[in-house]
Motif scaffolding. Structure first.
Motif, PDB file in Angstrom:
ATOM      1  N   SER A   1       8.332   7.553  -9.656  1.00  0.00           N
ATOM      2  CA  SER A   1       7.467   6.407  -9.956  1.00  0.00           C
ATOM      3  C   SER A   1       7.147   5.671  -8.663  1.00  0.00           C
ATOM      4  CB  SER A   1       8.184   5.452 -10.913  1.00  0.00           C
ATOM      5  OG  SER A   1       9.265   4.811 -10.256  1.00  0.00           O
ATOM      6  N   PHE A   2       6.130   4.809  -8.735  1.00  0.00           N
ATOM      7  CA  PHE A   2       5.790   3.989  -7.570  1.00  0.00           C
ATOM      8  C   PHE A   2       6.913   2.996  -7.248  1.00  0.00           C
ATOM      9  CE2 PHE A   2       0.968   4.632  -8.230  1.00  0.00           C
ATOM     10  CZ  PHE A   2       1.008   5.777  -7.444  1.00  0.00           C
ATOM     11  N   ASP A   3       7.655   2.569  -8.268  1.00  0.00           N
ATOM     12  CA  ASP A   3       8.775   1.671  -8.004  1.00  0.00           C
ATOM     13  C   ASP A   3       9.820   2.349  -7.112  1.00  0.00           C
ATOM     14  OD1 ASP A   3       7.573  -0.215  -9.535  1.00  0.00           O
ATOM     15  OD2 ASP A   3       9.251  -0.501 -10.923  1.00  0.00           O
ATOM     16  N   GLU A   4      10.038   3.643  -7.328  1.00  0.00           N
ATOM     17  CA  GLU A   4      10.991   4.364  -6.491  1.00  0.00           C
ATOM     18  C   GLU A   4      10.507   4.435  -5.047  1.00  0.00           C
ATOM     19  OE1 GLU A   4      13.080   7.896  -8.596  1.00  0.00           O
ATOM     20  OE2 GLU A   4      11.133   7.669  -9.625  1.00  0.00           O
ATOM     21  N   VAL A   5       9.207   4.617  -4.884  1.00  0.00           N
ATOM     22  CA  VAL A   5       8.650   4.662  -3.531  1.00  0.00           C
ATOM     23  C   VAL A   5       8.796   3.301  -2.861  1.00  0.00           C
ATOM     24  CG1 VAL A   5       6.617   5.192  -2.134  1.00  0.00           C
ATOM     25  CG2 VAL A   5       6.973   6.359  -4.317  1.00  0.00           C
ATOM     26  N   ALA A   6       8.545   2.233  -3.627  1.00  0.00           N
ATOM     27  CA  ALA A   6       8.616   0.887  -3.069  1.00  0.00           C
ATOM     28  C   ALA A   6      10.027   0.536  -2.615  1.00  0.00           C
ATOM     29  CB  ALA A   6       8.125  -0.130  -4.093  1.00  0.00           C
ATOM     30  N   ALA A   7      11.031   1.223  -3.184  1.00  0.00           N
ATOM     31  CA  ALA A   7      12.415   0.970  -2.777  1.00  0.00           C
ATOM     32  C   ALA A   7      12.814   1.774  -1.543  1.00  0.00           C
ATOM     33  CB  ALA A   7      13.361   1.297  -3.939  1.00  0.00           C
ATOM     34  N   HIS A   8      11.927   2.637  -1.059  1.00  0.00           N
ATOM     35  CA  HIS A   8      12.217   3.452   0.127  1.00  0.00           C
ATOM     36  C   HIS A   8      12.443   2.536   1.336  1.00  0.00           C
ATOM     37  CE1 HIS A   8      11.387   6.105   3.580  1.00  0.00           C
ATOM     38  NE2 HIS A   8      11.742   7.105   2.778  1.00  0.00           N
ATOM     39  N   PRO A   9      13.457   2.805   2.154  1.00  0.00           N
ATOM     40  CA  PRO A   9      13.748   1.922   3.298  1.00  0.00           C
ATOM     41  C   PRO A   9      12.559   1.707   4.226  1.00  0.00           C
ATOM     42  CG  PRO A   9      15.539   3.477   2.968  1.00  0.00           C
ATOM     43  CD  PRO A   9      14.439   3.902   2.031  1.00  0.00           C
ATOM     44  N   GLY A  10      11.766   2.743   4.437  1.00  0.00           N
ATOM     45  CA  GLY A  10      10.600   2.596   5.314  1.00  0.00           C
ATOM     46  C   GLY A  10       9.573   1.649   4.747  1.00  0.00           C
TER      47      GLY A  10
ATOM     48  N   LEU B   1       0.836  -1.201   0.000  1.00  0.00           N
ATOM     49  CA  LEU B   1       0.000   0.000   0.000  1.00  0.00           C
ATOM     50  C   LEU B   1       0.870   1.251   0.000  1.00  0.00           C
ATOM     51  CD1 LEU B   1      -3.081   0.619   2.253  1.00  0.00           C
ATOM     52  CD2 LEU B   1      -1.147   2.196   2.392  1.00  0.00           C
ATOM     53  N   VAL B   2       0.418   2.272  -0.727  1.00  0.00           N
ATOM     54  CA  VAL B   2       1.060   3.581  -0.720  1.00  0.00           C
ATOM     55  C   VAL B   2      -0.027   4.640  -0.626  1.00  0.00           C
ATOM     56  CG1 VAL B   2       1.083   3.809  -3.239  1.00  0.00           C
ATOM     57  CG2 VAL B   2       2.776   5.050  -1.884  1.00  0.00           C
ATOM     58  N   VAL B   3       0.308   5.762   0.013  1.00  0.00           N
ATOM     59  CA  VAL B   3      -0.652   6.853   0.218  1.00  0.00           C
ATOM     60  C   VAL B   3      -0.271   8.036  -0.671  1.00  0.00           C
ATOM     61  CG1 VAL B   3      -1.632   8.478   1.883  1.00  0.00           C
ATOM     62  CG2 VAL B   3      -1.077   6.135   2.594  1.00  0.00           C
TER      63      VAL B   3
ATOM     64  N   GLN C   1       2.062  14.361  -2.676  1.00  0.00           N
ATOM     65  CA  GLN C   1       3.154  13.726  -1.947  1.00  0.00           C
ATOM     66  C   GLN C   1       2.847  12.237  -1.754  1.00  0.00           C
ATOM     67  OE1 GLN C   1       6.150  15.244  -0.720  1.00  0.00           O
ATOM     68  NE2 GLN C   1       5.436  16.790  -2.191  1.00  0.00           N
ATOM     69  N   LEU C   2       3.877  11.405  -1.914  1.00  0.00           N
ATOM     70  CA  LEU C   2       3.732   9.959  -1.742  1.00  0.00           C
ATOM     71  C   LEU C   2       4.228   9.578  -0.359  1.00  0.00           C
ATOM     72  CD1 LEU C   2       5.008   8.997  -5.279  1.00  0.00           C
ATOM     73  CD2 LEU C   2       2.734   8.491  -4.387  1.00  0.00           C
ATOM     74  N   GLU C   3       3.371   8.929   0.408  1.00  0.00           N
ATOM     75  CA  GLU C   3       3.706   8.606   1.783  1.00  0.00           C
ATOM     76  C   GLU C   3       3.479   7.130   2.074  1.00  0.00           C
ATOM     77  OE1 GLU C   3       1.986  11.216   4.664  1.00  0.00           O
ATOM     78  OE2 GLU C   3       3.418  12.792   4.109  1.00  0.00           O
ATOM     79  N   GLN C   4       4.061   6.711   3.186  1.00  0.00           N
ATOM     80  CA  GLN C   4       3.847   5.351   3.661  1.00  0.00           C
ATOM     81  C   GLN C   4       2.467   5.272   4.321  1.00  0.00           C
ATOM     82  OE1 GLN C   4       7.402   3.690   5.740  1.00  0.00           O
ATOM     83  NE2 GLN C   4       8.220   5.744   5.445  1.00  0.00           N
ATOM     84  N   VAL C   5       2.178   4.106   4.881  1.00  0.00           N
ATOM     85  CA  VAL C   5       0.870   3.875   5.473  1.00  0.00           C
ATOM     86  C   VAL C   5       0.509   5.008   6.438  1.00  0.00           C
ATOM     87  CG1 VAL C   5       1.826   2.436   7.308  1.00  0.00           C
ATOM     88  CG2 VAL C   5      -0.555   2.146   6.624  1.00  0.00           C
ATOM     89  N   ASP C   6      -0.732   5.435   6.359  1.00  0.00           N
ATOM     90  CA  ASP C   6      -1.207   6.631   7.052  1.00  0.00           C
ATOM     91  C   ASP C   6      -1.085   6.564   8.571  1.00  0.00           C
ATOM     92  OD1 ASP C   6      -2.056   9.058   6.112  1.00  0.00           O
ATOM     93  OD2 ASP C   6      -4.166   8.659   6.465  1.00  0.00           O
TER      94      ASP C   6
ATOM     95  N   THR D   1       8.107  10.181   2.604  1.00  0.00           N
ATOM     96  CA  THR D   1       9.133   9.521   1.784  1.00  0.00           C
ATOM     97  C   THR D   1      10.012  10.526   1.052  1.00  0.00           C
ATOM     98  OG1 THR D   1       7.739   9.403  -0.195  1.00  0.00           O
ATOM     99  CG2 THR D   1       7.597   7.563   1.383  1.00  0.00           C
ATOM    100  N   GLY D   2       9.520  11.769   0.902  1.00  0.00           N
ATOM    101  CA  GLY D   2      10.243  12.756   0.104  1.00  0.00           C
ATOM    102  C   GLY D   2       9.925  12.642  -1.376  1.00  0.00           C
ATOM    103  N   PHE D   3       9.009  11.767  -1.770  1.00  0.00           N
ATOM    104  CA  PHE D   3       8.653  11.550  -3.170  1.00  0.00           C
ATOM    105  C   PHE D   3       7.282  12.132  -3.464  1.00  0.00           C
ATOM    106  CE2 PHE D   3      11.228   7.445  -2.535  1.00  0.00           C
ATOM    107  CZ  PHE D   3      12.417   8.078  -2.878  1.00  0.00           C
TER     108      PHE D   3
END
Length: 764
Positions: free
Chosen positions: A301-310, A268-270, A276-281, A293-295
């Protein structure tokens, strides 16, 4: 890193960042992260369009069959019908031809009206509503800013959604737990509205900001939920409750059904109103910026978000929970709890959940209340296991018929119709059951089904086996029925009966099998008729499946050295034995059975009833369990004497029984996630997965009743199994059976169970 380990299949789209209620337990407005204050109130068309494009790109890259978009807030209905229509149109258009779109909205319901619902019906937007129970419970937190009750309007929204024209859009009710509320009153209020689903959520809390516990109980939330569970059970489970369903699923070896429990990686992504793209709310409850996430959708892209350490941290499954959780027996069900609830300033998220004691008590409480009802009777009752195995074979036969979907040709379709005719007669059904229960029927079904699913050709013997099986069933039943069959290489094998030689090598043709007197006749194409008398010995045209009786209980076993599907062991099957070799082979088995019957009579009786088929092998281990249905063993020549063969037979029986149990019930889950050191292992040997720990322990329990040396280390191994996270409800049931066995209370302990091997040998 080129892409995510787990693609996003769900997007939470914040269409409005403000709310028309002032709920004092809201994580968005009342907890640590206050970033909502700087967000645009409503999402812009540009953010909507770019997000839809990003999602379509992501779905296309990862070939996702479907994606879910949840319209959220704040209160999403404040975005207004026009803006919500724009959202639905953009995502529907972007995902067309790429992936199936599942649109949802989660709302407090205050603004819900036919105008919204008609539009939701147009785009198939499912609607979930937040409601904390009866009026007293709901008004404890869900009030307007001036203190007014929201309950009447929420009920009005629920009733509107229950109308026939909108009912298909109803997702159900979401209830946030408050232990100050009466749990029974809460459940009664919710079930009285007849929602399709109820989901209970623990209030968001961390170790830095723990949940309220009015009475100081460390398990107050578990006690509250178990009171709900008891009432739910009393009501007959009128409505699915996601939290309970998830626990019941994982206890039985299934998956988690909610993000708040279980080890499944998050997908899931918010997307906030500003893009702004964020982790779970829920991370907003931890600290300011915890979800960031800073994205954003414009440059990432969503792939870049999915690679975020969090994000990756929540995709690690077991590796992502604390060391304390990894050692806990209930971690497979609780999953360490919701990621947010693990937070502490000292260790970040590397902690058990702040609700750890509650989750453990809840899971164990549900298990205690349901184990008897959810346990598979096959684990304790050998007859139930046989019945379950027979059901599995019939299921596989039906699956093969469906998979062929006409590609089996006339031979298959004709045989399928004749099978139905045979089964319509009581005697015929018994005959068909006998043939289907033969272990090598399963080998045929599995091999053929795999070939069909892999796109490999299955014409010839795999398709023709059904007709031969129907013919054998008709013969067993004595039915006057003409069954067309095919012979190949001048041979026709009828499962459980034997082989008819109808011509020379290289000859293939059609024939008809029909019951005749005490046997049957084979009418070969071209006019020849071969007559076979059941019970007759080897002849010019007939080789029967030989049968023998072991000493002790009266059971007839097959010495099957004819079935084309008998080559399912680690060692090749032997060719047809000579009468002298078959007699010697049967005699050695009889001696081994006699020894087992004297030493472990109950185990011997069960094994004799189950092990219907023995096939000679060319070598290898003395006894082998292969890939077949329940009841077959391969026996190698030169077994090393009666004691060695008896030990091997008992080991083979335990192996095949455990495999049969594993085929009809889940004894463990998440195999390989943990390593275990078996008590009898040498120090230099590598730890093993749970499946091997269980299988070797199960073998040793049975063998130890015959030869006590095998019981060394078994009590410790049973303790390991009991404490393991992999063990399911049925696995624990099997554990109880094994404990009874080694304690001599299950009726399978040996008469010389307390004697040494030397004493046992002296008795022989």
């Amino acid at each position: 890193m080129t892409g995510p380990a787990v693609p996003f299949r769900e997007i939470v789209l914040k269409v409005h960042s403000r709310c028309d209620l002032a709920c004092d337990h809201c994580y968005v407005y009342e907890h640590a992260d206050q970033s909502w204050r700087t967000r645009p109130k409503a999402i812009s068309d540009h953010v909507v369009s770019r997000t839809a494009q990003r999602l379509a790109e992501h779905a296309r890259t990862h070939a996702l069959p479907s994606v879910t978009v949840i319209l959220h807030g704040g209160e999403p209905l404040l975005a207004g019908p026009a803006r919500l229509r724009r959202v639905c149109e953009e995502f529907t258009s972007a995902l067309a031809g790429v992936a199936e779109l599942d649109l949802r909205i989660h709302t407090n319901g205050l603004q819900l009206s036919p105008r919204y619902l008609d539009m939701f019906d147009e785009f198939d937007v499912k609607v979930g509503i937040s409601l904390d129970g009866d009026r007293a419970a709901n008004d404890r937190h869900r009030r307007y800013a001036d203190g007014r009750s929201s309950h009447p309007l929420v009920l009005k929204a629920v009733e509107l959604l229950r109308q026939d024209r909108y009912r298909h859009l109803d997702l159900g009710l979401l209830c946030t737990i408050d232990v100050a509320n009466d749990p029974v009153a809460v459940l009664d209020a919710l079930t009285g509205l007849e929602p399709p689903l109820i989901d209970f959520l623990l209030p968001h809390a961390t170790w830095d900001d723990p949940p309220p516990r009015p009475d100081g109980s460390p398990t107050a939330y578990a006690e509250w939920l178990l009171a709900i569970f008891d009432r739910w059970q009393e009501q007959g489970r009128p409505v699915p409750v996601r939290l309970f369903s998830s626990v019941l699923s994982t206890l039985s070896g299934g998956p988690s059904l909610t993000e708040s429990l279980g080890l499944a990686p998050t997908d899931l992504v918010v997307v906030e109103t500003d893009g702004q793209l964020e982790q779970v709310d829920s991370l907003k409850s931890a600290y300011e910026g915890a979800a960031a996430t800073g994205f954003d959708v414009f440059t990432h892209s969503f792939d870049e978000v999915a690679a975020h350490p969090g994000v990756r941290a929540r995709q690690l499954g077991l590796a992502g929970v604390s060391e304390t959780c990894r050692r806990c027996p209930v971690v497979r069900s609780c999953g360490g709890g919701l990621y947010t609830h693990r937070y502490s300033p000292a260790n970040g998220f590397d902690n058990p959940s702040v609700y750890c004691a509650d989750l453990a008590a809840l899971i164990r409480g549900i298990e205690d209340r349901t184990a008897a009802a959810t346990e598979s009777p096959a684990v304790r009752d050998p007859d139930e296991l046989l019945a379950a195995q027979h059901d599995l074979t019939r299921t596989l036969l039906a699956a093969l018929h469906d998979a062929l979907d006409g590609s089996g040709g006339e031979a298959w379709e004709s045989a399928w119709a004749l099978a139905a005719e045979v089964e319509s007669d009581p005697a015929g059904q018994t005959g068909l059951d006998l043939v289907l229960a033969h272990p090598y029927t399963r080998t045929w079904l599995l091999e053929t089904l795999e070939a069909v699913r892999a796109g490999r050709p299955v014409a010839g013997p795999p398709v023709e086996r059904l007709a031969a099986s129907v013919a054998a069933a008709a013969v067993h039943a004595g039915l006057d029925l003409a069954v067309p069959v095919v012979h190949r290489e001048g041979r026709l094998f009828l499962p459980t009966l034997g082989e008819v030689r109808v011509g020379g090598a290289g000859e293939t043709g059609a024939a008809v099998v029909r019951v005749e007197g005490e046997g049957f006749a084979v009418h070969v194409e071209g006019g020849a008729v071969l007559h076979v008398v059941r019970g007759a010995g080897e002849g010019a045209h007939w080789s029967p499946v030989r049968r023998f009786r072991e000493a002790g209980p009266v059971h007839v076993h097959e010495l099957d050295d004819l079935d084309p599907y008998r080559s399912c062991f680690g060692t090749p099957a032997a060719e047809r034995l000579s009468p002298q070799a078959a007699d010697a082979w049967s005699a050695s088995l009889a001696q081994a059975w006699e020894l087992l019957a004297e030493t472990v009579p109950e185990q011997a009786a069960e094994a004799a009833a189950v092990l219907t088929t023995f096939t000679p092998l060319t070598g290898g281990a003395p006894v082998q369990a292969g890939r077949h249905g329940y009841g077959a063993l391969g026996i190698a020549a030169g077994g090393g004497g009666a004691h060695a063969l008896a030990t091997a037979l008992l080991r083979g029986f335990r192996q095949t029984k455990l495999r049969a149990l594993a085929e009809v019930t889940d004894l463990y889950a998440s195999d390989g996630s943990w390593d275990h050191r078996m008590p009898w292992q040498a120090e230099w040997e590598e730890p093993v997965p749970f499946s091997r720990l269980l299988s070797e322990t199960y073998e040793r329990v049975g063998l130890g009743l015959f030869a006590p040396r095998f019981h060394a280390g078994v009590p410790q191994a049973l303790d390991l199994i009991e404490e393991a996270a992999e063990t399911t409800v049925d696995g624990k049931q099997l554990l109880a059976v094994m404990r009874k066995e080694i304690n001599g209370t299950h009726g399978t302990s040996g008469r010389n169970g307390c004697k040494t091997d030397a004493e046992s040998a002296a008795m022989r």
